[in-house]
Design a protein around this motif. Structure first.
Motif, PDB file in Angstrom:
ATOM      1  N   ILE A  47      66.429 -68.383 -76.051  1.00  0.00           N
ATOM      2  CA  ILE A  47      66.289 -69.703 -75.221  1.00  0.00           C
ATOM      3  C   ILE A  47      66.330 -70.086 -74.522  1.00  0.00           C
ATOM      4  O   ILE A  47      65.393 -71.166 -73.720  1.00  0.00           O
ATOM      5  N   ASN A  48      67.278 -69.210 -72.760  1.00  0.00           N
ATOM      6  CA  ASN A  48      67.337 -69.478 -71.052  1.00  0.00           C
ATOM      7  C   ASN A  48      65.550 -69.393 -71.350  1.00  0.00           C
ATOM      8  O   ASN A  48      65.947 -69.775 -70.629  1.00  0.00           O
ATOM      9  N   PHE A  49      65.595 -68.376 -71.833  1.00  0.00           N
ATOM     10  CA  PHE A  49      64.193 -67.524 -71.035  1.00  0.00           C
ATOM     11  C   PHE A  49      62.995 -69.126 -71.599  1.00  0.00           C
ATOM     12  O   PHE A  49      62.129 -69.489 -70.518  1.00  0.00           O
ATOM     13  N   LEU A  50      62.956 -69.622 -72.560  1.00  0.00           N
ATOM     14  CA  LEU A  50      61.783 -70.434 -72.815  1.00  0.00           C
ATOM     15  C   LEU A  50      61.767 -71.630 -71.815  1.00  0.00           C
ATOM     16  O   LEU A  50      61.630 -72.399 -71.833  1.00  0.00           O
ATOM     17  N   LYS A  51      63.617 -72.140 -71.535  1.00  0.00           N
ATOM     18  CA  LYS A  51      63.619 -73.198 -70.710  1.00  0.00           C
ATOM     19  C   LYS A  51      62.891 -72.890 -69.712  1.00  0.00           C
ATOM     20  O   LYS A  51      62.355 -74.048 -68.653  1.00  0.00           O
ATOM     21  N   SER A  52      63.218 -72.021 -69.151  1.00  0.00           N
ATOM     22  CA  SER A  52      62.250 -71.733 -68.026  1.00  0.00           C
ATOM     23  C   SER A  52      61.059 -70.666 -67.496  1.00  0.00           C
ATOM     24  O   SER A  52      59.745 -70.925 -66.561  1.00  0.00           O
ATOM     25  N   ASN A  53      59.999 -70.708 -69.610  1.00  0.00           N
ATOM     26  CA  ASN A  53      58.356 -69.906 -69.178  1.00  0.00           C
ATOM     27  C   ASN A  53      58.256 -71.493 -69.933  1.00  0.00           C
ATOM     28  O   ASN A  53      58.136 -70.275 -71.276  1.00  0.00           O
ATOM     29  N   LYS A  54      57.697 -71.939 -69.452  1.00  0.00           N
ATOM     30  CA  LYS A  54      56.865 -72.799 -70.337  1.00  0.00           C
ATOM     31  C   LYS A  54      55.741 -72.880 -70.968  1.00  0.00           C
ATOM     32  O   LYS A  54      55.363 -73.108 -71.794  1.00  0.00           O
ATOM     33  N   GLU A  55      55.179 -71.792 -70.451  1.00  0.00           N
ATOM     34  CA  GLU A  55      54.234 -71.130 -70.851  1.00  0.00           C
ATOM     35  C   GLU A  55      53.713 -70.117 -71.677  1.00  0.00           C
ATOM     36  O   GLU A  55      53.403 -69.935 -73.042  1.00  0.00           O
ATOM     37  N   ILE A  56      55.404 -70.009 -72.416  1.00  0.00           N
ATOM     38  CA  ILE A  56      55.788 -68.815 -73.417  1.00  0.00           C
ATOM     39  C   ILE A  56      56.452 -70.166 -74.910  1.00  0.00           C
ATOM     40  O   ILE A  56      57.188 -70.247 -74.063  1.00  0.00           O
ATOM     41  N   ASN A  57      55.669 -69.505 -75.631  1.00  0.00           N
ATOM     42  CA  ASN A  57      56.679 -70.392 -76.461  1.00  0.00           C
ATOM     43  C   ASN A  57      57.221 -69.742 -77.878  1.00  0.00           C
ATOM     44  O   ASN A  57      56.318 -68.910 -78.025  1.00  0.00           O
ATOM     45  N   ALA A  58      58.168 -69.984 -78.809  1.00  0.00           N
ATOM     46  CA  ALA A  58      58.293 -69.227 -80.017  1.00  0.00           C
ATOM     47  C   ALA A  58      59.449 -69.800 -80.916  1.00  0.00           C
ATOM     48  O   ALA A  58      60.074 -71.617 -80.577  1.00  0.00           O
ATOM     49  N   LEU A  59      59.468 -69.937 -82.046  1.00  0.00           N
ATOM     50  CA  LEU A  59      60.367 -69.981 -83.090  1.00  0.00           C
ATOM     51  C   LEU A  59      60.861 -68.301 -83.461  1.00  0.00           C
ATOM     52  O   LEU A  59      60.630 -68.033 -83.884  1.00  0.00           O
ATOM     53  N   LEU A  60      61.798 -68.982 -83.664  1.00  0.00           N
ATOM     54  CA  LEU A  60      63.192 -67.327 -83.377  1.00  0.00           C
ATOM     55  C   LEU A  60      64.148 -67.969 -84.903  1.00  0.00           C
ATOM     56  O   LEU A  60      64.244 -68.985 -85.081  1.00  0.00           O
ATOM     57  N   ILE A  61      64.239 -67.312 -85.993  1.00  0.00           N
ATOM     58  CA  ILE A  61      65.011 -67.458 -86.560  1.00  0.00           C
ATOM     59  C   ILE A  61      66.004 -66.217 -87.216  1.00  0.00           C
ATOM     60  O   ILE A  61      66.130 -65.564 -86.762  1.00  0.00           O
ATOM     61  N   TYR A  62      67.186 -67.222 -87.520  1.00  0.00           N
ATOM     62  CA  TYR A  62      68.373 -66.037 -87.375  1.00  0.00           C
ATOM     63  C   TYR A  62      69.466 -66.057 -88.198  1.00  0.00           C
ATOM     64  O   TYR A  62      69.537 -67.375 -89.069  1.00  0.00           O
ATOM     65  N   GLU A  63      70.631 -65.386 -88.291  1.00  0.00           N
ATOM     66  CA  GLU A  63      71.553 -65.955 -88.644  1.00  0.00           C
ATOM     67  C   GLU A  63      72.672 -66.345 -88.376  1.00  0.00           C
ATOM     68  O   GLU A  63      73.325 -65.882 -87.449  1.00  0.00           O
ATOM     69  N   ASN A  64      72.596 -67.449 -88.934  1.00  0.00           N
ATOM     70  CA  ASN A  64      73.977 -69.031 -88.318  1.00  0.00           C
ATOM     71  C   ASN A  64      75.157 -67.884 -88.298  1.00  0.00           C
ATOM     72  O   ASN A  64      75.695 -66.763 -89.830  1.00  0.00           O
ATOM     73  N   ASN A  65      76.151 -68.662 -88.164  1.00  0.00           N
ATOM     74  CA  ASN A  65      77.412 -67.891 -87.735  1.00  0.00           C
ATOM     75  C   ASN A  65      77.813 -68.111 -89.838  1.00  0.00           C
ATOM     76  O   ASN A  65      79.206 -67.840 -90.588  1.00  0.00           O
ATOM     77  N   GLU A  66      77.686 -68.887 -90.123  1.00  0.00           N
ATOM     78  CA  GLU A  66      78.078 -69.238 -92.289  1.00  0.00           C
ATOM     79  C   GLU A  66      77.047 -68.339 -93.008  1.00  0.00           C
ATOM     80  O   GLU A  66      77.108 -67.954 -94.191  1.00  0.00           O
ATOM     81  N   GLY A  67      76.101 -67.384 -92.426  1.00  0.00           N
ATOM     82  CA  GLY A  67      75.279 -66.240 -93.075  1.00  0.00           C
ATOM     83  C   GLY A  67      74.123 -66.759 -93.455  1.00  0.00           C
ATOM     84  O   GLY A  67      73.362 -66.310 -94.252  1.00  0.00           O
ATOM     85  N   LYS A  68      74.005 -68.353 -93.113  1.00  0.00           N
ATOM     86  CA  LYS A  68      72.616 -68.913 -93.307  1.00  0.00           C
ATOM     87  C   LYS A  68      71.459 -68.750 -92.331  1.00  0.00           C
ATOM     88  O   LYS A  68      72.014 -68.268 -91.127  1.00  0.00           O
ATOM     89  N   LEU A  69      70.061 -68.511 -92.465  1.00  0.00           N
ATOM     90  CA  LEU A  69      69.117 -68.769 -92.489  1.00  0.00           C
ATOM     91  C   LEU A  69      69.061 -69.946 -90.781  1.00  0.00           C
ATOM     92  O   LEU A  69      68.588 -71.030 -91.907  1.00  0.00           O
TER      93      LEU A  69
END
Ligand code: ADP
Ligand code: MG
Length: 334
Positions: A298-320
Motif C-alpha cells: 500500500i505504501n509503495f502504490l501511494k508513491s508509484n502511481k504508474e502501478i495500480n493493484a487490487l489486493l485480496i487479503y484475510e482480515n483480522n476476523e479471517g474474512k476476505l
C-alpha cells in the motif's frame, strides 16, 4: 500451476489448439497450450490470420528464455556453457534489475536455488535449515549478475536465472508487439492468466477481465469472481498463494520465496492483481507484492502511481477483504 492441471496440459499439448473467427467476422481467436499453460489470443484483422506467426514467435521466445528448454539462451548461461545474451534476455535482465531495486530485492530472478530447496523439502519433509539457507544465499541475489554490453557476468558460477515470475507477462508483450507490427489496434492476449490488451472487443466494448476469488483450492477448478476489470489498453497480471501452497506445522507457506530472508512467504495477503502499461512489469510486481505483504505494498502504490493493484487479503476476523489503489477504482465494474 498445480500438478493435476499441468498433467492435463501436457496430455493435451500436442492435440489441443483451436483457432476460429468470432461472430464479428473481423476478429480471430486462437486458443491452445504454450509454456506449460494455456493461452488465448483475440485480435481484429481484416484479412490476415496470424496463427503461424504467433506460433513462430512462441518458439523463438522459448528458445531464448525457457528454463525447460536445455538449448535456450538462458539455460546455456545457467550451465555456464555460454555468457551470450539475445534481445529478449537483455530486456529481461534490465527490467528485472530495475524492479528488484524498486522493491528492495523482493523480486529476484536468481532465487531458484531457494525455490527448489523449499519445494523439494515440501515433498520430502527435508526442509533446508538455516545453515543451508545461508550457504545458498551466497549465490542468490540480483546484484550477482551484471550485463556488460551483450555479455552476462556472474559473481559466482552457481548463480541461476529463473524468469518464471516475469516471462509469461513478457510473452504477452512480445505477442502484442507482433500484432502492433501488423497495425492491429484491437486485441487481447492472455497467457496463463496474465493479460495484455488494447482497443475494443468484438462487441465494440472495453475488454472485461475477471479476477478470481482466492479459495484454498489446489485443484484451481473451484473458483468464483471477486471483481471484473474493464480495460481498453494496458496489462494485468495476478499472483497468489492460494493454489501453490504447502502446510508445515499447521502454518501455510506459498511458492513465493522472500529472497532476502531465504524463507517462503507466510502472511495474510492471498492475491495481488497488478495493472501496468506492459505485462512483464505487471507480472513481476504481482510476484514482488506477494513477498512484500499488504502494508508495504500500500505504501509503495501511494508513491508509484504508474502501478495500480487490487489486493485480496484475510482480515483480522479471517474474512476476505480487498484493497484497491486509487487509479484502479474506476476500472472496476460496479
Ligand atoms: P504464478 O506461477 O502463480 O503466475 P508468479 O508469477 O508469482 O506466479 O511466479 C512464481 C514463480 O516465480 C515461482 O514458482 C518461482 O519459480 C519464482 N519465484 C518465487 N519467488 C520469487 C521472487 N521473490 N522473485 C522472483 N521469482 C520468484
Ligand atoms: Mg509474476
Amino acid at each position: 500451476m498445480n500438478n493435476r492441471i499441468k498433467i492435463l496440459c501436457l496430455f493435451f499439448s500436442f492435440i489441443f489448439f483451436f483457432s476460429c473467427k468470432s461472430k464479428n467476422e473481423k476478429y480471430y481467436k486462437h486458443r491452445g497450450q504454450v509454456f506449460g499453460t494455456f493461452y488465448s489470443i483475440i485480435y481484429e484483422s481484416n484479412n490476415k490470420d496470424l496463427f503461424d506467426e504467433i506460433q513462430e514467435k512462441f518458439k523463438e521466445y522459448d528458445y531464448s528464455l525457457s528454463n525447460y528448454n536445455k538449448e535456450s539462451v538462458v539455460s546455456k548461461i545457467n550451465t555456464n556453457e555460454s555468457n551470450h545474451t539475445d534481445k529478449y534476455l537483455r530486456y529481461m535482465l534490465k527490467l528485472s534489475k530495475e524492479i528488484s531495486k524498486n522493491t528492495d530485492g523482493a523480486f529476484d530472478i536468481t532465487v531458484a536455488p531457494l525455490v527448489n530447496a523449499w519445494g523439494f523439502g515440501f515433498k520430502t519433509s527435508e526442509f533446508p535449515d538455516s545453515t543451508a539457507i545461508d550457504s545458498m544465499k551466497t549465490f542468490v541475489g540480483f546484484e550477482k549478475i551484471q550485463l556488460i554490453d551483450s555479455i552476462v557476468k556472474k559473481d559466482d558460477s552457481r548463480v541461476i536465472i529463473d524468469l518464471s515470475a516475469i516471462a509469461k507477462g513478457y510473452a504477452c508483450d512480445v505477442i502484442a508487439d507482433l500484432l502492433e507490427d501488423h497495425k492491429i489496434d484491437n486485441y487481447m492476449i492472455e497467457i496463463g492468466g496474465e493479460i495484455r490488451c488494447k482497443g475494443k472487443s468484438s462487441k465494440n466494448k472495453n475488454w472485461r477481465i475477471g479476477i478470481d476469488k482466492p479459495f484454498d483450492d489446489k485443484t484451481g477448478l473451484n473458483h468464483g469472481i471477486e471483481a471484473i476489470v474493464k480495460m481498453n489498453s494496458g496489462a494485468m497480471a495476478t499472483s497468489g498463494n492460494y493454489r501453490q501452497f504447502y502446510y508445515k506445522d499447521g502454518k501455510k507457506y506459498s511458492h513465493t520465496i522472500d529472497p532476502v530472508s531465504g524463507y517462503p512467504v507466510s502472511h495474510n495477503l492471498l492475491s495481488t492483481t497488478v495493472v501496468a502499461n506492459n505485462c512483464a512489469t505487471a507480472d513481476a510486481y504481482a510476484t514482488a507484492f506477494m513477498v512484500m505483504g499488504k502494508d508495504k505494498v500500500i505504501n509503495f502504490l501511494k508513491s508509484n502511481k504508474e502501478i495500480n493493484a487490487l489486493l485480496i487479503y484475510e482480515n483480522n476476523e479471517g474474512k476476505l477483504s480487498t484493497y484497491i489503489s486509487e487509479g484502479m477504482k474506476n476500472m472496476i465494474q460496479k
